[in-house]
Enzyme design. Structure first.
Site, short mmCIF file in Angstrom:
data_model
loop_
_atom_site.label_atom_id
_atom_site.label_comp_id
_atom_site.label_asym_id
_atom_site.label_seq_id
_atom_site.Cartn_x
_atom_site.Cartn_y
_atom_site.Cartn_z
N HIS A 89 0.84 -1.19 0.00
CA HIS A 89 0.00 0.00 0.00
C HIS A 89 0.88 1.25 0.00
CE1 HIS A 89 -3.72 -2.22 0.26
NE2 HIS A 89 -3.16 -2.97 1.18
N ASP A 90 0.93 1.99 1.09
CA ASP A 90 1.70 3.24 1.10
C ASP A 90 2.96 3.13 1.97
OD1 ASP A 90 0.37 3.07 3.46
OD2 ASP A 90 -0.37 5.12 3.47
N CYS A 91 3.42 1.91 2.22
CA CYS A 91 4.64 1.70 3.01
C CYS A 91 5.75 1.19 2.10
CB CYS A 91 4.38 0.68 4.11
SG CYS A 91 3.14 1.20 5.29
#
Length: 102
Positions: A89-91
Site C-alpha cells: 500500500h503506502d509503506c
C-alpha cells in the site's frame, strides 16, 4: 449517470463505473445433490449511485498510493540506482544499505 474519471499524478487514467446488477439462480444436480450458483449480470448503462459514492474515496486514495509507488520507482531508476524495494500500500522498505537512496 456517468462514470467518475480522474488522472493520477503518474498519468494513469481511471474510470470508475459501478453498474446495477440483475441476478439469477441456476440449479443443477451433481451426484444426487442440488447445487445452486448465483449469476449476476449488468443492467445496461444503469449506474449504481450508492456504490459509486461509497467507492470513490477508497479508490481515489488507492490510486494515489499506487501513483506514489510508480513515481518513486521511476525516480530511483532515473538516478541509475538498482535497489530492492518492497511496497505494501503506502509503506516502503529496502535493504539497510539502501535506505539513504530510498
Amino acid at each position: 449517470k456517468l462514470p467518475i474519471v480522474w488522472i493520477t499524478p503518474s498519468g494513469l487514467l481511471i474510470s470508475q463505473k459501478y453498474v446495477k446488477l440483475t441476478s439469477i439462480t441456476l440449479s443443477t444436480k451433481v451426484l444426487g445433490k442440488t447445487k445452486r450458483i448465483l449469476v449476476k449480470s449488468p443492467i445496461k448503462e444503469k449506474i449504481n449511485k450508492i456504490k459509486q459514492v461509497n467507492a470513490f474515496i477508497p479508490n481515489f486514495v488507492h490510486s494515489m498510493d499506487g501513483s506514489h509507488v510508480a513515481l518513486l520507482i521511476k525516480e530511483i531508476l532515473s538516478k541509475e540506482k538498482n535497489i530492492n524495494i518492497l511496497t505494501v500500500h503506502d509503506c516502503f522498505a529496502t535493504n539497510a544499505n539502501d535506505v539513504y537512496i530510498l
